[in-house]
Write a protein that holds these residues in place. Structure first.
Motif, PDB file in Angstrom:
ATOM      1  N   PRO A  42       0.896  -1.197  -0.049  1.00  0.00           N
ATOM      2  CA  PRO A  42       0.045  -0.005   0.035  1.00  0.00           C
ATOM      3  C   PRO A  42       0.613   1.270   0.286  1.00  0.00           C
ATOM      4  N   LEU A  43       0.212   2.028  -0.753  1.00  0.00           N
ATOM      5  CA  LEU A  43       1.199   3.444  -0.928  1.00  0.00           C
ATOM      6  C   LEU A  43       0.994   4.138   0.511  1.00  0.00           C
ATOM      7  N   ASN A  44       2.243   4.853   1.082  1.00  0.00           N
ATOM      8  CA  ASN A  44       1.920   5.696   2.063  1.00  0.00           C
ATOM      9  C   ASN A  44       1.897   7.220   1.587  1.00  0.00           C
ATOM     10  N   LEU A  45       0.921   7.599   1.648  1.00  0.00           N
ATOM     11  CA  LEU A  45       0.486   8.904   1.144  1.00  0.00           C
ATOM     12  C   LEU A  45       1.204  10.004   2.181  1.00  0.00           C
ATOM     13  N   ARG A  46       1.132   9.650   3.556  1.00  0.00           N
ATOM     14  CA  ARG A  46       1.790  10.706   4.469  1.00  0.00           C
ATOM     15  C   ARG A  46       3.408  11.001   3.827  1.00  0.00           C
ATOM     16  N   GLN A  47       3.976   9.696   3.781  1.00  0.00           N
ATOM     17  CA  GLN A  47       5.427   9.857   3.102  1.00  0.00           C
ATOM     18  C   GLN A  47       5.492  10.460   1.860  1.00  0.00           C
ATOM     19  N   VAL A  48       4.629  10.421   1.007  1.00  0.00           N
ATOM     20  CA  VAL A  48       4.394  10.857  -0.205  1.00  0.00           C
ATOM     21  C   VAL A  48       4.312  12.367  -0.257  1.00  0.00           C
ATOM     22  N   GLU A  49       3.224  12.816   0.626  1.00  0.00           N
ATOM     23  CA  GLU A  49       3.000  14.238   0.841  1.00  0.00           C
ATOM     24  C   GLU A  49       4.073  15.144   1.629  1.00  0.00           C
ATOM     25  N   GLU A  50       4.828  14.332   2.477  1.00  0.00           N
ATOM     26  CA  GLU A  50       6.096  15.029   2.975  1.00  0.00           C
ATOM     27  C   GLU A  50       7.017  15.093   1.965  1.00  0.00           C
ATOM     28  N   GLU A  51       7.231  14.317   1.251  1.00  0.00           N
ATOM     29  CA  GLU A  51       8.295  14.192   0.211  1.00  0.00           C
ATOM     30  C   GLU A  51       8.073  15.334  -1.185  1.00  0.00           C
ATOM     31  N   ALA A  52       6.902  15.599  -1.174  1.00  0.00           N
ATOM     32  CA  ALA A  52       6.437  16.360  -2.510  1.00  0.00           C
ATOM     33  C   ALA A  52       6.782  17.668  -2.110  1.00  0.00           C
ATOM     34  N   GLY A  53       6.245  18.382  -1.056  1.00  0.00           N
ATOM     35  CA  GLY A  53       6.444  19.872  -0.844  1.00  0.00           C
ATOM     36  C   GLY A  53       5.352  20.483  -1.678  1.00  0.00           C
ATOM     37  N   PRO A  54       5.144  21.886  -1.480  1.00  0.00           N
ATOM     38  CA  PRO A  54       3.908  22.580  -1.972  1.00  0.00           C
ATOM     39  C   PRO A  54       3.931  22.791  -3.489  1.00  0.00           C
ATOM     40  N   ALA A  55       5.214  22.902  -3.876  1.00  0.00           N
ATOM     41  CA  ALA A  55       5.181  23.029  -5.430  1.00  0.00           C
ATOM     42  C   ALA A  55       5.247  22.021  -6.239  1.00  0.00           C
ATOM     43  N   THR A  56       4.990  20.855  -5.851  1.00  0.00           N
ATOM     44  CA  THR A  56       4.977  19.492  -6.276  1.00  0.00           C
ATOM     45  C   THR A  56       3.853  18.798  -6.212  1.00  0.00           C
ATOM     46  N   PRO A  57       2.920  18.868  -7.588  1.00  0.00           N
ATOM     47  CA  PRO A  57       1.482  17.972  -7.259  1.00  0.00           C
ATOM     48  C   PRO A  57       2.016  16.691  -7.321  1.00  0.00           C
ATOM     49  N   ILE A  58       0.944  15.819  -6.630  1.00  0.00           N
ATOM     50  CA  ILE A  58       1.231  14.350  -6.242  1.00  0.00           C
ATOM     51  C   ILE A  58      -0.174  13.918  -7.106  1.00  0.00           C
ATOM     52  N   ILE A  59       0.353  13.088  -8.295  1.00  0.00           N
ATOM     53  CA  ILE A  59      -0.440  12.513  -9.124  1.00  0.00           C
ATOM     54  C   ILE A  59      -0.649  10.999  -8.752  1.00  0.00           C
ATOM     55  N   THR A  60      -2.041  10.777  -8.829  1.00  0.00           N
ATOM     56  CA  THR A  60      -2.239   9.183  -8.460  1.00  0.00           C
ATOM     57  C   THR A  60      -3.067   8.976  -9.896  1.00  0.00           C
ATOM     58  N   VAL A  72      -6.622  10.346   0.967  1.00  0.00           N
ATOM     59  CA  VAL A  72      -6.259  11.517   0.930  1.00  0.00           C
ATOM     60  C   VAL A  72      -7.045  12.350   1.911  1.00  0.00           C
ATOM     61  N   MET A  73      -8.210  12.310   2.020  1.00  0.00           N
ATOM     62  CA  MET A  73      -9.255  12.732   2.713  1.00  0.00           C
ATOM     63  C   MET A  73      -8.781  12.501   4.418  1.00  0.00           C
ATOM     64  N   GLU A  74      -8.578  11.411   4.581  1.00  0.00           N
ATOM     65  CA  GLU A  74      -8.175  10.766   6.037  1.00  0.00           C
ATOM     66  C   GLU A  74      -6.983  11.318   6.448  1.00  0.00           C
ATOM     67  N   LEU A  75      -5.893  11.355   5.479  1.00  0.00           N
ATOM     68  CA  LEU A  75      -4.393  12.057   5.811  1.00  0.00           C
ATOM     69  C   LEU A  75      -4.941  13.462   6.229  1.00  0.00           C
ATOM     70  N   ALA A  76      -5.655  14.209   5.264  1.00  0.00           N
ATOM     71  CA  ALA A  76      -5.965  15.559   5.429  1.00  0.00           C
ATOM     72  C   ALA A  76      -6.704  15.933   6.820  1.00  0.00           C
ATOM     73  N   LYS A  77      -7.642  14.902   7.279  1.00  0.00           N
ATOM     74  CA  LYS A  77      -8.114  15.100   8.531  1.00  0.00           C
ATOM     75  C   LYS A  77      -7.177  14.894   9.824  1.00  0.00           C
ATOM     76  N   ARG A  78      -6.121  14.142   9.662  1.00  0.00           N
ATOM     77  CA  ARG A  78      -5.135  13.717  10.607  1.00  0.00           C
ATOM     78  C   ARG A  78      -4.163  15.020  10.788  1.00  0.00           C
ATOM     79  N   LYS A  79      -3.949  15.697   9.475  1.00  0.00           N
ATOM     80  CA  LYS A  79      -3.099  16.611   9.563  1.00  0.00           C
ATOM     81  C   LYS A  79      -3.709  17.946   9.575  1.00  0.00           C
TER      82      LYS A  79
END
Length: 150
Positions: A42-60, A72-79
């Protein structure tokens, strides 16, 4: 059974039952390369989001039975992040631009869903992302799309 190699079986099944070919492809990969190449993690979205940074879109990439929206909604809720979503298609470009402009300053997340339905906008989106200035570090752009030849 011993007269046909795994690859031969794959070809036979592919020619007779295309709907069953994926199972044979998996067996072929295990036989040829090893089991680790078919094990899904399973993809670790939290890790992907932390590595991406605000200027890098995350494409799934979307596939049958796979939609990252809930994760993504669950990750947003946690953060404790606000997520604004829009399903792309005809006429949604203006709304998407406004969402992104607002989110860049407020530090919220934007999820552009089904971007394969608005391919023309993606070129513009690339330019928007390249020209971003004074980006709130909490901003994140998420893009979902089906695989497309373009």
């Amino acid at each position: 059974d011993d007269r046909c190699s795994v690859f031969d079986k794959l070809l036979i099944v592919r020619s007779m039952r295309e709907d069953r070919a994926l199972l044979c492809v998996q067996e072929y990969i295990i036989d040829t390369l090893g089991k680790k190449y078919v094990d899904s993690h399973p993809l670790n979205l939290r890790q992907v989001e932390e590595e991406a940074g605000p200027a890098t879109p995350i494409i799934t990439l979307l596939s049958q039975g796979s939609d990252p929206t809930n994760a993504v909604m669950e990750l947003a809720k946690r953060k404790k992040r606000v997520v604004r979503t829009i399903s792309m298609g005809q006429g949604q470009e203006t709304s998407a631009r406004k969402m992104i402009t607002t989110a860049v300053t407020q530090g919220s997340w934007v999820m552009l869903q089904n971007c394969h339905l608005g391919l023309k906008f993606l070129s513009e989106l690339e330019q928007i992302m390249l020209r971003l200035e004074d980006v709130n570090p909490d901003f994140q752009l998420w893009i979902t799309t089906e695989p497309h030849p373009k």
